[in-house]
Design an enzyme around this catalytic site. Structure first.
Site, PDB file in Angstrom:
ATOM      1  N   GLU A   1      16.282  27.675  -1.286  1.00  0.00           N
ATOM      2  CA  GLU A   1      16.629  27.785  -2.703  1.00  0.00           C
ATOM      3  C   GLU A   1      15.393  27.682  -3.596  1.00  0.00           C
ATOM      4  OE1 GLU A   1      20.249  25.354  -3.053  1.00  0.00           O
ATOM      5  OE2 GLU A   1      19.873  25.346  -5.200  1.00  0.00           O
TER       6      GLU A   1
ATOM      7  N   CYS B   1      15.953  18.302   4.311  1.00  0.00           N
ATOM      8  CA  CYS B   1      15.005  17.238   3.979  1.00  0.00           C
ATOM      9  C   CYS B   1      15.359  16.001   4.800  1.00  0.00           C
ATOM     10  CB  CYS B   1      15.088  16.910   2.487  1.00  0.00           C
ATOM     11  SG  CYS B   1      13.894  15.673   1.941  1.00  0.00           S
TER      12      CYS B   1
ATOM     13  N   SER C   1       6.085  17.012  -6.402  1.00  0.00           N
ATOM     14  CA  SER C   1       6.925  15.815  -6.481  1.00  0.00           C
ATOM     15  C   SER C   1       7.045  15.205  -5.088  1.00  0.00           C
ATOM     16  CB  SER C   1       8.308  16.206  -7.008  1.00  0.00           C
ATOM     17  OG  SER C   1       9.146  15.077  -7.053  1.00  0.00           O
TER      18      SER C   1
ATOM     19  N   SER D   1       9.063  10.262  -7.158  1.00  0.00           N
ATOM     20  CA  SER D   1      10.488   9.951  -7.284  1.00  0.00           C
ATOM     21  C   SER D   1      10.654   8.466  -7.000  1.00  0.00           C
ATOM     22  CB  SER D   1      11.298  10.775  -6.276  1.00  0.00           C
ATOM     23  OG  SER D   1      11.147  12.142  -6.536  1.00  0.00           O
TER      24      SER D   1
ATOM     25  N   ASN E   1      22.593  14.126 -11.754  1.00  0.00           N
ATOM     26  CA  ASN E   1      23.436  15.315 -11.654  1.00  0.00           C
ATOM     27  C   ASN E   1      24.383  15.069 -10.475  1.00  0.00           C
ATOM     28  OD1 ASN E   1      24.345  17.983 -11.360  1.00  0.00           O
ATOM     29  ND2 ASN E   1      22.409  18.759 -12.136  1.00  0.00           N
TER      30      ASN E   1
ATOM     31  N   CYS F   1      18.592  20.402  -6.816  1.00  0.00           N
ATOM     32  CA  CYS F   1      18.131  21.073  -5.595  1.00  0.00           C
ATOM     33  C   CYS F   1      19.136  20.991  -4.462  1.00  0.00           C
ATOM     34  CB  CYS F   1      16.852  20.440  -5.059  1.00  0.00           C
ATOM     35  SG  CYS F   1      16.033  19.319  -6.135  1.00  0.00           S
TER      36      CYS F   1
END
Ligand code: SAH
Length: 347
Positions: A89, A109, A190, A213, A289, A332
């Site tokens: 993505e 991940c 990041s 993060s 989110n 993501c």
């Protein structure tokens, strides 16, 4: 699976050309086609014998578009398919001052953040430098008439510093004048915080923006939402961020998702104040989110702004992040997961 031609840096193209006994200028011809994300059929300025040899050994376009979703704010979420059928993505974010592309660096991940859709199925594999680059090249080509791409954020799926060698190669390639020539200052990385890799990034000459993060100021709290917190303490990570600043003189960014009732209290402000003392940083507050399969709730907008004001009161620079594209599977990994689920239901 063939090696993507865009996996080759300019230097590697020069070696390839030399080994094939071709004149030097062929490296520039190849670099131009790669930067434009051309298919082999467009390499018409090269002799047939060259393209035939290339086609045997390399793949011209390692990613093909599977689907796209356009947001009302102009953001476009692309879902690409790799040569071996994995889904990747990327997001195009339009800005008056220069468009950006958010790229993924892994399929899945391994970091195990409970709020993040990218890690939902775990880590499948690293993307090669060329597969990361192909996302930006494809979108730059697609958006050529809208101003192209001026900024790169490595904030898609995957953990860039856990795929270090391909990440640094990608950064070197995308900032090369032989490729998209993106300014190093316009590259953001990041990370969930791998201390030795943070320092290595500075030693390897990265002078873009490094975002951490953090999401919780104590190890106890961080362990509840990020599995990677079991490997490194916040003190170690912030220590590495200080060293990164000392080496690069680049202000770092601290990403902090606001989760209702979990990390948004006055106690969290004082922990943040203690932890970040003396670090040249900016705190980016991200409203959570909500993702499928995770029951954490975002705090209200009003509370987010109040939290931000309190950080200012504690002498910390902070803003609340404006989210783009949340009407098209915002965070993501969400578009990919939905596509995978739809596929499962069909079969
Ligand atoms: N893999 C990178 C980039 C992740 S995306 C990393 O680990 O840092 C950029 C930011 O959005 C990260 O801080 C990430 O933790 C955060 N994020 C992930 N899922 C989110 C969600 N559902 N809501 C809000 N922020 C999210």
């Amino acid at each position: 699976m063939k090696t993507p031609l865009c996996d080759l840096s300019y230097c590697e193209l020069e070696t390839l050309v030399k080994q094939s006994g071709e004149p030097k200028y062929r490296a520039d011809q190849l670099a131009k086609h790669i930067a434009a994300y051309d298919g082999f059929e467009m390499f018409t300025d090269l002799p047939k014998r060259c393209t035939a040899t290339l086609e045997n050994a390399y793949c011209d376009r390692p990613l093909t578009e599977r689907t796209r979703v356009e947001s009302s704010d102009g953001a476009v979420r692309y879902l690409f398919e790799t040569q071996d059928g994995d889904l990747v993505e990327s997001v195009f974010l339009p800005h008056g001052y220069g468009n950006s592309v958010c790229v993924s660096c892994q399929v899945g991940c391994a970091m195990g953040c409970v709020f993040c859709a990218s890690g939902y199925y775990g880590l499948k594999r690293n993307l090669s430098a060329g597969e990361i680059l192909a996302q930006a090249l494809y979108i730059a080509r697609d958006k050529k008439d809208d101003g192209g791409v001026r900024k790169i954020v490595m904030m898609g799926s995957g953990s860039p510093l856990a795929n270090y060698d391909n990440t640094i190669k990608f950064i070197r390639m995308i900032t090369s004048p032989k490729s998209l020539n993106i300014g190093m200052r316009s590259v953001s990385v990041s990370t969930c915080g791998i201390p030795d890799k943070i320092i290595k990034l500075a030693d390897d000459g990265f002078t873009g923006t490094l975002s951490l993060s953090l999401h919780a100021a104590t190890d106890e709290k961080r362990k509840k939402i990020m599995r990677v917190a079991n490997s490194y303490t916040v003190r170690e990570i912030i220590g590495a961020m200080r060293e990164f600043f000392d080496k690069t003189r680049r202000r770092v960014v601290i990403e902090y998702i606001l989760i209702d009732g979990f990390n948004d209290t006055d106690g969290d402000i004082s922990e943040l104040k203690k932890l970040l003392k003396g670090l040249c940083c900016h705190v980016n507050l991200i409203p959570l989110n909500p993702t499928d399969g995770c029951d954490l709730k975002p705090c209200s907008k009003k509370h987010a702004y109040a939290f931000c004001d309190k950080l200012h009161g504690a002498g910390i620079s902070a803003t609340v992040r404006r989210s783009m594209g949340s009407d098209v599977a915002g965070a993501c990994g969400q578009l990919k997961n939905r596509t995978v689920e739809q596929q499962r239901k069909k079969s």
